[in-house]
Design a protein around this motif. Structure first.
Motif, short mmCIF file in Angstrom:
data_model
loop_
_atom_site.label_atom_id
_atom_site.label_comp_id
_atom_site.label_asym_id
_atom_site.label_seq_id
_atom_site.Cartn_x
_atom_site.Cartn_y
_atom_site.Cartn_z
N LEU A 2 0.81 -1.21 0.00
CA LEU A 2 0.00 0.00 0.00
C LEU A 2 0.84 1.26 0.00
O LEU A 2 1.97 1.27 0.48
CB LEU A 2 -0.95 -0.01 1.21
N GLN A 3 0.23 2.32 -0.53
CA GLN A 3 0.87 3.63 -0.62
C GLN A 3 -0.13 4.69 -0.15
O GLN A 3 -1.34 4.44 -0.10
CB GLN A 3 1.26 3.95 -2.07
N ASP A 16 -4.17 5.19 -0.97
CA ASP A 16 -4.91 3.95 -1.21
C ASP A 16 -6.12 3.86 -0.28
O ASP A 16 -6.07 4.28 0.88
CB ASP A 16 -4.02 2.73 -1.00
N LEU A 26 -9.18 1.18 1.11
CA LEU A 26 -9.67 -0.18 1.25
C LEU A 26 -11.06 -0.13 1.86
O LEU A 26 -11.26 0.49 2.91
CB LEU A 26 -8.76 -1.01 2.16
N VAL A 32 -3.11 5.87 4.11
CA VAL A 32 -3.96 4.77 3.66
C VAL A 32 -5.26 4.85 4.44
O VAL A 32 -5.25 5.06 5.65
CB VAL A 32 -3.27 3.41 3.93
N GLN A 35 -12.09 4.42 -7.62
CA GLN A 35 -11.00 3.44 -7.60
C GLN A 35 -10.66 3.11 -6.16
O GLN A 35 -10.37 4.00 -5.35
CB GLN A 35 -9.79 3.99 -8.35
N ARG A 36 -10.73 1.81 -5.85
CA ARG A 36 -10.50 1.34 -4.49
C ARG A 36 -10.35 -0.17 -4.51
O ARG A 36 -10.61 -0.82 -5.53
CB ARG A 36 -11.64 1.75 -3.58
N LEU A 37 -9.98 -0.72 -3.37
CA LEU A 37 -9.92 -2.16 -3.21
C LEU A 37 -11.01 -2.56 -2.23
O LEU A 37 -10.97 -2.18 -1.05
CB LEU A 37 -8.55 -2.61 -2.69
N PRO A 54 -10.68 -5.53 -6.95
CA PRO A 54 -10.06 -4.25 -7.28
C PRO A 54 -10.88 -3.46 -8.30
O PRO A 54 -11.45 -4.03 -9.22
CB PRO A 54 -8.72 -4.67 -7.90
N ARG A 66 -4.36 0.38 -10.44
CA ARG A 66 -3.46 0.29 -9.28
C ARG A 66 -3.87 -0.88 -8.38
O ARG A 66 -3.04 -1.66 -7.94
CB ARG A 66 -3.47 1.60 -8.50
N TYR A 67 -5.16 -1.00 -8.10
CA TYR A 67 -5.64 -2.04 -7.20
C TYR A 67 -5.59 -3.42 -7.85
O TYR A 67 -5.36 -4.42 -7.17
CB TYR A 67 -7.04 -1.68 -6.69
N ILE A 74 -2.04 -4.47 -7.35
CA ILE A 74 -1.85 -4.89 -5.96
C ILE A 74 -2.31 -6.35 -5.81
O ILE A 74 -1.61 -7.16 -5.21
CB ILE A 74 -2.61 -3.98 -4.98
#
Length: 164
Positions: free
Chosen positions: A25-26, A29, A31, A101, A117-119, A137, A141-142, A145
């Protein structure tokens, strides 16, 4: 929509999966966690916090809505279970676009405010200790991941349609 599924036999495996995810994670991000009461949302968040270098005790922010922890960068831990109105402006976007995060328990309760955009992570009881983690995802990006996580943590099953 593609999803990635892991089955964790116990809390130790849950923590390991969360820590591996946390390493990827960065800042910025997001969740979105879902699961029944006691399914393991906070336990999962503790594993992420450990990977981010958080040294304080992490617990559910059920009554305060949000707790912030400092590690490599901030961890914003939300529990929106007690929110009465999804449309109330709590300034979520400031956190979603911030320097840390963001982990949201009961994320569906603020669905209209979540970033596109998310996980998304769904936790399902299988038995007293065993849990299924379905990571879905939204955004490149997700997706990356999840691909990396599936290489780092054995046992991942990939599905192209989460309804199957």
């Amino acid at each position: 929509m593609k999803s990635y599924i892991w089955t964790c036999a116990n809390e130790l495996e849950t923590s390991r999966l969360a820590e591996e995810l946390g390493e990827l994670l960065q800042a910025g991000d997001v969740l979105a966690l879902e699961g029944d009461l006691g399914a393991g949302k906070t336990t999962f968040t503790k594993g992420i916090a450990k990977a981010l270098g958080v040294t304080r005790t992490v617990n559910s922010p059920t009554f305060t809505i949000m707790k912030q922890y400092q590690g490599k960068f901030p961890l914003y831990h939300f529990d929106v279970y007690r929110l009465e109105n999804e449309d109330e402006d709590f300034g979520f976007d400031e956190y979603f676009e911030g320097e840390g995060v963001t982990v949201i328990e009961w994320a569906h309760l603020i669905g209209s405010q979540l970033p596109a955009q998310r996980l998304s992570i769904s936790i399902t009881y299988l038995d007293i200790e065993e849990r299924r983690f379905t990571l879905t995802p939204t955004g490149e990006r997700y997706e990356q991941i999840c691909v990396t996580l599936s290489k780092n943590v054995q046992g991942a099953i990939t599905h192209d349609d989460i309804s199957n």
